[in-house]
Design a protein around this motif. Sequence first.
Motif, short mmCIF file in Angstrom:
data_model
loop_
_atom_site.label_atom_id
_atom_site.label_comp_id
_atom_site.label_asym_id
_atom_site.label_seq_id
_atom_site.Cartn_x
_atom_site.Cartn_y
_atom_site.Cartn_z
N SER A 75 -2.34 -4.05 -1.15
CA SER A 75 -3.18 -4.05 0.05
C SER A 75 -4.10 -2.85 0.04
O SER A 75 -3.91 -1.90 -0.72
CB SER A 75 -2.32 -4.06 1.31
N GLN A 76 -5.10 -2.90 0.90
CA GLN A 76 -6.06 -1.82 1.03
C GLN A 76 -6.08 -1.36 2.47
O GLN A 76 -6.07 -2.18 3.41
CB GLN A 76 -7.45 -2.27 0.60
N THR A 77 -6.10 -0.06 2.68
CA THR A 77 -6.10 0.46 4.04
C THR A 77 -7.42 0.18 4.74
O THR A 77 -8.49 0.17 4.12
CB THR A 77 -5.81 1.97 4.06
N ASP A 78 -7.33 -0.05 6.05
CA ASP A 78 -8.53 -0.30 6.85
C ASP A 78 -9.19 1.02 7.23
O ASP A 78 -8.82 2.09 6.74
CB ASP A 78 -8.18 -1.13 8.08
N ASP A 79 -10.18 0.94 8.11
CA ASP A 79 -10.92 2.14 8.49
C ASP A 79 -10.05 3.18 9.16
O ASP A 79 -10.39 4.37 9.16
CB ASP A 79 -12.09 1.76 9.42
N ALA A 80 -8.93 2.75 9.74
CA ALA A 80 -8.01 3.69 10.38
C ALA A 80 -6.95 4.20 9.42
O ALA A 80 -6.06 4.95 9.83
CB ALA A 80 -7.35 3.02 11.59
N GLY A 81 -7.03 3.78 8.16
CA GLY A 81 -6.05 4.25 7.18
C GLY A 81 -4.74 3.50 7.21
O GLY A 81 -3.74 3.99 6.70
N THR A 82 -4.74 2.29 7.79
CA THR A 82 -3.50 1.52 7.91
C THR A 82 -3.44 0.43 6.86
O THR A 82 -4.40 -0.33 6.67
CB THR A 82 -3.40 0.88 9.31
N ALA A 83 -2.32 0.34 6.18
CA ALA A 83 -2.06 -0.72 5.20
C ALA A 83 -1.14 -1.75 5.84
O ALA A 83 -0.24 -1.41 6.62
CB ALA A 83 -1.42 -0.15 3.94
N VAL A 84 -1.36 -3.03 5.51
CA VAL A 84 -0.57 -4.13 6.04
C VAL A 84 0.20 -4.77 4.89
O VAL A 84 -0.33 -4.98 3.80
CB VAL A 84 -1.50 -5.17 6.71
N PHE A 85 1.47 -5.09 5.15
CA PHE A 85 2.33 -5.68 4.13
C PHE A 85 2.97 -6.96 4.66
O PHE A 85 3.32 -7.05 5.84
CB PHE A 85 3.46 -4.71 3.74
N VAL A 86 3.09 -7.94 3.78
CA VAL A 86 3.85 -9.15 4.07
C VAL A 86 5.07 -9.12 3.16
O VAL A 86 4.96 -9.34 1.95
CB VAL A 86 3.00 -10.41 3.84
N LEU A 87 6.22 -8.83 3.73
CA LEU A 87 7.44 -8.62 2.95
C LEU A 87 8.26 -9.90 2.88
O LEU A 87 8.31 -10.67 3.85
CB LEU A 87 8.30 -7.52 3.58
N PRO A 88 8.91 -10.15 1.76
CA PRO A 88 9.84 -11.29 1.69
C PRO A 88 11.14 -10.95 2.39
O PRO A 88 11.68 -9.85 2.25
CB PRO A 88 10.04 -11.47 0.18
N ARG A 89 11.64 -11.90 3.17
CA ARG A 89 12.92 -11.71 3.86
C ARG A 89 13.80 -12.92 3.53
O ARG A 89 13.87 -13.88 4.32
CB ARG A 89 12.71 -11.57 5.37
N PRO A 90 14.42 -12.89 2.36
CA PRO A 90 15.23 -14.05 1.97
C PRO A 90 16.32 -14.35 2.98
O PRO A 90 16.89 -13.44 3.60
CB PRO A 90 15.83 -13.61 0.63
N ARG A 91 16.59 -15.64 3.14
CA ARG A 91 17.65 -16.05 4.07
C ARG A 91 19.02 -15.70 3.49
O ARG A 91 19.24 -15.73 2.31
CB ARG A 91 17.56 -17.55 4.31
#
Length: 617
Positions: A601-617
């Motif tokens: 991911s790439q940080t936005d203008d505010a320096g925040t990175a977003v992640f989509v994490l796997p959460r196996p059942r």
Amino acid sequence: MMRRTPHVLAAVVAAAAAGCIEADPGPTPPEPMCHADSDCDAPAGEICDDGICWGNPPDGVTFAAVLNPPEGRPDLAPSEVPAVVFEDDGTALGLVFAETVTLSGRVVLAGDPDRSVAAQIRVERPSRIPGGPAYLRTAVAAPGRVAGELAFALRVPRLSPNDPPYVVDVVPDDGSLAEPGPDGPPATVAPPLRFRIDGTRDLAGVDIAVGDPSALKGAAGRVVDAAGRGVPGLRVVARGRWSEDAPLERVSSVATTDTDGAFVLWIPIGMADWNYELVVQPPAGAVAPTLRVRGVRIPDPVDGAFAELPPLSMPSFPSGARYAIDVIGRRPEGGVTPVEGALVEATAILVDPVVPVGETGEVDAVYTARGVTDAAGRVELDLIPGGTANRVYLLSIQPLPTSEFAAAHDVSVAVGPPGATGANVLPAVELARRVAVSGVVVAADGTPAAGTTITARATAAFKWSLEPALQAKLDDFRYPAATADESGRFVLWVDAEVFGAAPVYDLDLVPGAGARAPRWTVRGIDLAAAAPGAGLDLGDVALPPASFARGAVLTGDGEAIAGAEVQLYEIAADDAACDSAFAPVDATGACHAPAALRSVSQTDDAGTAVFVLPRPR
């Protein structure tokens, strides 16, 4: 708890799931997941913000990260975060660029510090992430810089006194980096230089001297043909090992044989092994073999003695000629079809029947030609033909990753003398069919995950079961890949045999743009379960539920960094692959299974990175 202002849209999260954040969020933003915390799994810590339920990270999973600074921030260095902590609300902690030290200066020839010379600089150390990629930074030192000017500058994370040091390789230019001067490129008199730095302090404005005669040993030799005449214009180098367990690499200066075939090499004193491999190469484009002489002993000098090498004999061979090879595959319904876009490599070992080999160690004269098949499945190669007897070539053929036809290795082809007229067409090579591995990629809610990219890669356990030379070849393997259609269906054409062994595969799944789904790996696909001729249907291949997380990427003094890239890795919980015969170990003797890349991911203008994490059942 991390709440964000409304300018962060749900579309940003969707783009992050695909591995990047794009300026254009796409034609149709996804529907909000929530409007209030009560729409999320609040007991698990989830909160609603910008239409996304953030939080509830996976249990029992260790994540690590590599932070890459944006363009225009030379004050920052790529940094490893060995452990990223995710709070219940999805806030990622610890995404902080490391404090740095500077390595800068010039590369000069020993005894001639007036102007710098061109060189490639590599700074490397083992990863701080178990199973992660080695830390590596490179720079090109510019030529012609005078005292007080910088020819290169780079920053690396500061180390503590107990950390393994950085290994610095300085490789003088052999003519590939800059236009050579009147005396030729610096690599003709200066071999690569290796040293270590502890990384605890700046080394700014230093002159790195290469080619110091007091630190080198010389070796003189001559390359001759089958009649004993010197062969001019050949490139000669020595390959050796910097440490006992290191791979072979060039450790000498670069010499070109003179009109009498003579050459001189310079090699650092104090290497781990005095046995070297000499490599003698013809000029670029020449249809001529490369001579490899292994086991050449060049001891460190006593009282400045110069090593005299026995003559290196290049075998005789006829002039090259162009040959054509057709690569075909057989259709299931019958008949054959051309295989377009296949990489073809033809290799022959030339043995001179008159001049004995082996007097200077183990000698091979190897010729290799490479090409790509055209739309008709034909490749044309310039080969050294046979004489009174056919010359045997071994072919390696790698079709496109989407091809239905399998790679082939060590296919024997006999090449006789060229014809007086017309094309020299060799027998066609028919490739076996790959195994069709199919399935339907579905999201956690059971809907088709259209646009997901699926790539089949050999498992680490399989790779490490191979000898190191075959592992290196496997690194260049063209692994099959496919994209799931609107219904989520995909078909991968997978090799049932690689280097004579039956591989087991992992499937890497990367959801497409707009998907609220994580990257995932389906492990242990064994083609032995496939019915002969029927392929292997995996049925539904489910992506796990997603956990959405975000975190600020900061400098040590708290500055938020926009435009930084964050690579998020999942540390392997099982090191069973390390039981393989040729599993690698680090400097401490430990082996780690490869870490899995889970997000880019790439940080936005505010320096925040977003992640989509796997959460196996």
